[in-house]
Motif scaffolding. Structure first.
Motif, PDB file in Angstrom:
ATOM      1  N   ASN A 132       0.809  -1.223   0.000  1.00  0.00           N
ATOM      2  CA  ASN A 132       0.000   0.000   0.000  1.00  0.00           C
ATOM      3  C   ASN A 132       0.839   1.269   0.000  1.00  0.00           C
ATOM      4  N   ASN A 133       2.174   1.119   0.052  1.00  0.00           N
ATOM      5  CA  ASN A 133       3.116   2.227   0.117  1.00  0.00           C
ATOM      6  C   ASN A 133       2.747   3.205   1.237  1.00  0.00           C
ATOM      7  N   THR A 134       2.525   2.656   2.434  1.00  0.00           N
ATOM      8  CA  THR A 134       2.197   3.470   3.598  1.00  0.00           C
ATOM      9  C   THR A 134       3.262   3.277   4.675  1.00  0.00           C
ATOM     10  N   TYR A 135       3.386   4.269   5.526  1.00  0.00           N
ATOM     11  CA  TYR A 135       4.343   4.229   6.629  1.00  0.00           C
ATOM     12  C   TYR A 135       3.595   4.366   7.940  1.00  0.00           C
ATOM     13  N   LYS A 136       4.100   3.692   8.961  1.00  0.00           N
ATOM     14  CA  LYS A 136       3.480   3.748  10.281  1.00  0.00           C
ATOM     15  C   LYS A 136       4.577   3.859  11.324  1.00  0.00           C
ATOM     16  N   HIS A 137       4.357   4.711  12.305  1.00  0.00           N
ATOM     17  CA  HIS A 137       5.281   4.849  13.429  1.00  0.00           C
ATOM     18  C   HIS A 137       4.650   4.120  14.612  1.00  0.00           C
ATOM     19  N   PRO A 138       5.159   2.926  14.928  1.00  0.00           N
ATOM     20  CA  PRO A 138       4.509   2.082  15.934  1.00  0.00           C
ATOM     21  C   PRO A 138       4.855   2.478  17.373  1.00  0.00           C
TER      22      PRO A 138
END
Length: 140
Positions: free
Chosen positions: A37-43
């Motif tokens: 999905n070409n998404t970034y997440k800061h967990p």
């Protein structure tokens, strides 16, 4: 993308002097990149050391990253989420200047992976009303 928690473990050995443990650089910046999905997440990140109790984290949202005793090299990475598969994990070391123009060491952790489409159950009803039948659809 489901994983919202990362637990990072560093395994200091008993032969490591305490003075070296004070210099232990752990990743300050962690990001998950979903390549589909070409998404970034800061967990949310939990750090657990060998002699500590492991934090209580829902396993379906857990990626476990194990670092060596210096916390600069990757030993292993495991995703416990059925919706996200890790393809690569990168530990990068760099420098950052602070407000006093001092070089400060910086360790980044990037987790690359692919998210699976989620299946949701959408009930459909027969024309008889009393008989319920379910079908599966992919979420968008």
């Amino acid at each position: 993308m489901d994983p919202t928690t990362i637990s990072t473990t560093a395994t200091p050995t008993t032969a490591t002097p305490a003075s070296q443990l004070q210099l232990l650089e752990i990743p300050q910046f962690v990001v998950i990149h979903d390549q589909v999905n070409n998404t970034y997440k800061h967990p949310v990140v939990h750090y657990a050391f060998e002699d500590e109790e492991f934090p209580i984290v829902p396993k379906d949202k857990l990626i476990l990253v194990d670092l060596d005793s210096t916390a600069t090299h990757l030993k292993s990475v495991n995703s416990y989420s059925p919706h996200f598969q890790v393809t690569e994990c990168i530990v990068e070391q760099g420098q950052m200047s602070d407000q006093f123009d001092h070089d400060v060491p910086l360790v980044n952790l990037t987790i690359e992976g692919t998210a699976a489409p989620r299946i949701r159950r959408k009930p459909t009803y027969s024309k008889y009303g009393s008989f319920e039948r379910s079908s599966f659809q992919f979420q968008e």
